[in-house]
Scaffold this motif. Structure first.
Motif, PDB file in Angstrom:
ATOM      1  N   LEU B  69       0.835  -1.201   0.000  1.00 38.65           N
ATOM      2  CA  LEU B  69       0.000   0.000   0.000  1.00 38.65           C
ATOM      3  C   LEU B  69       0.875   1.259   0.000  1.00 38.65           C
ATOM      4  O   LEU B  69       0.687   2.169  -0.815  1.00 38.65           O
ATOM      5  CB  LEU B  69      -0.920  -0.027   1.225  1.00 38.65           C
ATOM      6  CG  LEU B  69      -2.014   1.014   1.287  1.00 38.65           C
ATOM      7  CD1 LEU B  69      -2.913   0.935   0.068  1.00 38.65           C
ATOM      8  CD2 LEU B  69      -2.857   0.843   2.548  1.00 38.65           C
ATOM      9  N   SER B  70       1.863   1.277   0.914  1.00 40.58           N
ATOM     10  CA  SER B  70       2.718   2.470   0.977  1.00 40.58           C
ATOM     11  C   SER B  70       3.561   2.595  -0.296  1.00 40.58           C
ATOM     12  O   SER B  70       3.809   3.690  -0.790  1.00 40.58           O
ATOM     13  CB  SER B  70       3.598   2.420   2.229  1.00 40.58           C
ATOM     14  OG  SER B  70       4.228   1.175   2.313  1.00 40.58           O
ATOM     15  N   GLN B  73       1.264   4.068  -2.915  1.00 43.80           N
ATOM     16  CA  GLN B  73       0.967   5.475  -2.652  1.00 43.80           C
ATOM     17  C   GLN B  73       2.182   6.358  -2.914  1.00 43.80           C
ATOM     18  O   GLN B  73       2.060   7.468  -3.432  1.00 43.80           O
ATOM     19  CB  GLN B  73       0.475   5.645  -1.218  1.00 43.80           C
ATOM     20  CG  GLN B  73      -0.992   5.251  -1.090  1.00 43.80           C
ATOM     21  CD  GLN B  73      -1.445   5.134   0.350  1.00 43.80           C
ATOM     22  OE1 GLN B  73      -0.623   4.887   1.244  1.00 43.80           O
ATOM     23  NE2 GLN B  73      -2.729   5.297   0.573  1.00 43.80           N
ATOM     24  N   PRO B  79      -4.698   6.859  -3.871  1.00 44.36           N
ATOM     25  CA  PRO B  79      -5.025   5.512  -3.379  1.00 44.36           C
ATOM     26  C   PRO B  79      -5.264   4.552  -4.539  1.00 44.36           C
ATOM     27  O   PRO B  79      -5.799   4.953  -5.571  1.00 44.36           O
ATOM     28  CB  PRO B  79      -6.307   5.726  -2.560  1.00 44.36           C
ATOM     29  CG  PRO B  79      -6.886   6.993  -3.046  1.00 44.36           C
ATOM     30  CD  PRO B  79      -5.758   7.837  -3.542  1.00 44.36           C
ATOM     31  N   LYS B 113      -7.937   4.639   2.386  1.00 43.46           N
ATOM     32  CA  LYS B 113      -6.605   4.290   1.862  1.00 43.46           C
ATOM     33  C   LYS B 113      -6.669   3.573   0.518  1.00 43.46           C
ATOM     34  O   LYS B 113      -5.680   3.509  -0.197  1.00 43.46           O
ATOM     35  CB  LYS B 113      -5.865   3.408   2.877  1.00 43.46           C
ATOM     36  CG  LYS B 113      -5.460   4.187   4.128  1.00 43.46           C
ATOM     37  CD  LYS B 113      -4.785   3.261   5.108  1.00 43.46           C
ATOM     38  CE  LYS B 113      -4.394   4.054   6.365  1.00 43.46           C
ATOM     39  NZ  LYS B 113      -4.068   3.156   7.472  1.00 43.46           N
ATOM     40  N   VAL B 114      -7.804   2.970   0.241  1.00 42.32           N
ATOM     41  CA  VAL B 114      -7.961   2.328  -1.068  1.00 42.32           C
ATOM     42  C   VAL B 114      -9.339   2.682  -1.638  1.00 42.32           C
ATOM     43  O   VAL B 114     -10.235   3.088  -0.910  1.00 42.32           O
ATOM     44  CB  VAL B 114      -7.853   0.788  -1.001  1.00 42.32           C
ATOM     45  CG1 VAL B 114      -6.489   0.325  -0.587  1.00 42.32           C
ATOM     46  CG2 VAL B 114      -8.902   0.216  -0.062  1.00 42.32           C
ATOM     47  N   GLN B 115      -9.467   2.503  -2.944  1.00 38.61           N
ATOM     48  CA  GLN B 115     -10.758   2.708  -3.582  1.00 38.61           C
ATOM     49  C   GLN B 115     -11.217   1.378  -4.160  1.00 38.61           C
ATOM     50  O   GLN B 115     -10.400   0.521  -4.475  1.00 38.61           O
ATOM     51  CB  GLN B 115     -10.617   3.705  -4.742  1.00 38.61           C
ATOM     52  CG  GLN B 115     -10.217   5.081  -4.297  1.00 38.61           C
ATOM     53  CD  GLN B 115      -9.988   5.979  -5.494  1.00 38.61           C
ATOM     54  OE1 GLN B 115      -9.552   5.543  -6.559  1.00 38.61           O
ATOM     55  NE2 GLN B 115     -10.295   7.262  -5.309  1.00 38.61           N
TER      56      GLN B 115
END
Lengths: 430, 207
Positions: B69-70, B73, B79, B113-115
């Motif tokens: 995730l990081s 990003q 996201p 944080k996400v879509q």
């Protein structure tokens, strides 16, 4: 005092008579008649009318599921099978109350839990329902259930061969070759072990499946072994390759045998107290259907379905294995009923009461004629490799003399790329 | 022995009926008790809401703290967009995989944080609606075609089971595997796993 007791015991007498008087298989004839007239909806209505004792709930659900399937309502059929399965699991524990009742009244007072082979058949037909709906993962769940049931079941008449064969087809459809191979191997083993007893040979389709998968999985020794066993002539030729897509046709033919009652009335020997007693035992009456072969035709091509399971023989073998126990229970019950009648007579110094107790004992002595009789007499299966497209499939049902008994056409049968399409039909004619 | 008087008999009869009535009335009424949704109630030993919740809790924690995730990003300053693919049920029970998938979706979307983009089935319906708008909606409210956001990752997975049984005792082992696959290059960027083991002992006796 005794003058008061007689009328008071009348309701009890009546209730006992009710539980004993109607043999199950007799009252089920209305349902079967509707089925033979190809009227599954009416059969369902007739079944709902006789939704009887709680002890018969599993049987009701099984028959309902089968009728819904015949009527083409596969979702509802799955639901009914699911309920039956849950009840079967709950009833697998022993009930002392029911055991006691079966000892003093008759065996029909026990909850129907289904024979071991019937419990396997629940998953077999549930899987066929899922396949018919195109839900392969749903069918796979049932394949695993079949494996669990076969591993856990006691008794040897389980219809293992076809159940394993079907799981193999399901795994193969999902591309799980090694699981399919294991299932086909076990099916082959099952057919070989039971072919004499059930009069079902190893299906030719299964032989081709074994050769094909042994080749795909590169099992050279096994492939050679099967070639020898199946006497494959041309050893150099490649085993049949996996068909791009195919039609799998399953014919449920006729109805499973009906349990009937055989009663003998006799004078009990004086050792147990002289008096008229009755002993009732169940037996199976086969209902041999007129159809013995099914041809699947597509324009000029044709293929014959092979017999893959003889439900009739499995049911009969199961009962004959249980007969010693059923007979022993029946005799013990007769003796117990005589003792009770004599004791009542002695305690009340009233012969009339003893006679009534005897009559109750006599009337309630009925055989347990419950069985899942909407199962077919036997099952036939065909695998028909077909290219992608929409087809009209004609089914010809023939008798022993190869005369056409009935035909049925299925329109717009869709064959998808790399997949199997399932078609099932239950033909009943009494 | 003197026979009981008519009155005494009637009283006995009435009281007996009262007992019967009270027994039957308690036996017949449907009883409903509301339970907190996080209370553990195991009835048959089959997969239930508690298992579903345990899986989604574990997966959510894991997927949000994993390095993919990081990394995304950092590279994209936005996201990532996820799509839910198929979660196959390879177990021996008919399990509804939708419950923990929608649980996960809810927490992930709300975390910001996400879509998530609509799945295949949902998209069909929305496209139908857009087509309808094209004909019937006012110009300034009409949504054009071909402006959908493509997903960056697909969430896929499976539930597997191993069952070992002997008599009335069963050990059921469930393993749920989820993986996140990059749509652009098929890289698997995250794998989550949750294992559940249960011992189920069936009663040998019933009423």
């Amino acid at each position: 005092m005794s003058r008061y007791r007689l009328p008071r015991s009348l309701p009890l007498l009546y209730a006992l008579c009710l539980t004993g008087c109607a043999a199950h298989s007799e009252s089920f004839r209305a349902v079967e008649k509707n089925l033979a007239n190809q009227q599954p909806q009416q059969a369902l209505e007739a079944l709902d009318k006789q939704k009887g004792a709680r002890a018969d709930e599993v049987l009701y659900l099984l028959n309902k599921a089968m009728l819904l399937r015949i009527a083409g309502d596969y979702r509802a059929s799955i639901e009914s099978f699911e309920l039956a399965q849950q009840r079967m699991e709950a009833l697998s524990a022993l009930s002392l109350r029911e055991q006691g009742a079966s000892f003093i009244i008759n065996d029909s007072t026990r909850s129907y839990v289904g024979e071991p082979f019937e419990q396997v058949m629940v998953s077999v037909y549930k899987a066929l329902n899922y396949l018919q709906l195109g839900d392969r993962d749903g069918a796979r769940v049932e394949a695993l259930q079949i494996d669990l049931k076969l591993r856990a079941a006691e008794g040897k008449h389980l219809g293992e061969a076809f159940a394993r064969y079907l799981t193999g087809i399901i795994y193969e459809d999902l591309g799980e070759w090694s699981d399919a191979m294991i299932a086909y191997r076990k099916a082959y083993e099952g057919y070989r072990k039971s072919s004499q007893e059930y009069r079902v040979d190893v299906p030719g389709f299964l032989k081709e499946d074994l050769l094909r998968l042994a080749s795909i999985l590169d099992l050279k020794d096994e492939l050679e072994k099967y070639r020898q066993e199946f006497a494959v002539q041309n050893k150099q030729s490649d085993p049949p390759s996996a068909p791009e897509s195919e039609l799998i046709f399953v014919l449920s033919n006729g109805l499973a045998p009906a349990k009937r009652e055989n009663s003998v009335a006799m004078m009990a020997p004086s050792r147990v107290g002289a008096g008229l007693v009755r002993i009732s035992l169940p037996y199976f009456e086969s209902r041999v259907p007129s159809v013995s072969k099914a041809y699947i035709r597509l324009e000029d091509r044709g293929i014959v379905a092979e017999r893959v399971e003889n439900v009739d023989a499995i049911a009969i073998a199961t009962l004959s294995e249980q007969m010693p126990e059923i007979t022993a229970r029946g005799i013990a019950r007769v003796v117990a009923k005589r003792q009770v009648a004599m004791q009542i007579g002695k305690n009340n110094k009233n012969d009339a009461l003893a006679v009534i107790a005897d009559v109750i004992g006599f009337i309630t002595e009925r055989a347990d004629t419950r069985s899942w009789s909407t199962l077919p007499y036997d099952i036939h299966l065909a695998r028909f490799p077909l290219g992608v497209g929409s087809y009209t499939i004609k089914i010809e049902l023939r008798d022993r003399g190869d005369n056409i008994v009935a035909t049925r056409e299925f329109h717009d049968v869709l064959i998808h790329k790399g997949k199997k399409t399932y078609l099932s039909y239950h033909w009943i004619n009494l | 022995m003197r026979a009981p008087s008519f009155g005494a008999r009637r009283a006995a009869c009435v009281s007996l009926m009262a007992v019967f009535l009270s027994v039957f009335s308690t036996g017949c009424a449907t009883r409903v008790e509301r339970l907190p949704v996080d209370e553990v109630q195991d009835l048959s030993g089959a997969w239930n809401d508690t298992d579903s919740r345990l899986v989604s809790d574990e997966m959510i924690k894991d997927v949000l703290s994993a390095p993919w995730l990081s990394a995304y990003q950092g590279a994209h300053k936005a996201p990532p967009a996820l799509i839910v693919g198929e979660v196959r049920n390879l177990s021996h029970e008919h399990i509804n995989t939708q419950t923990f998938i929608s649980d996960m979706g809810r927490v992930l979307i709300n975390s910001g944080k996400v879509q998530f983009v609509a799945s295949r089935g949902q998209r069909e319906e929305i496209r139908e609606e857009r087509k309808d708008q094209d004909l019937n909606a006012r110009e300034d409210t009409r949504k054009p075609m071909g402006m959908e956001q493509g997903a960056d990752f697909m969430l896929k997975g499976a539930i597997n089971t191993i069952v070992d049984a002997s008599g009335k005792t069963q050990v059921r082992y469930y393993q749920v595997d989820l993986s996140l696959i990059s749509m652009s290059d098929n890289r698997i960027v995250w794998v989550g796993q949750k294992k559940i083991k249960k011992l189920v002992e069936r009663s040998k006796l019933r009423f």
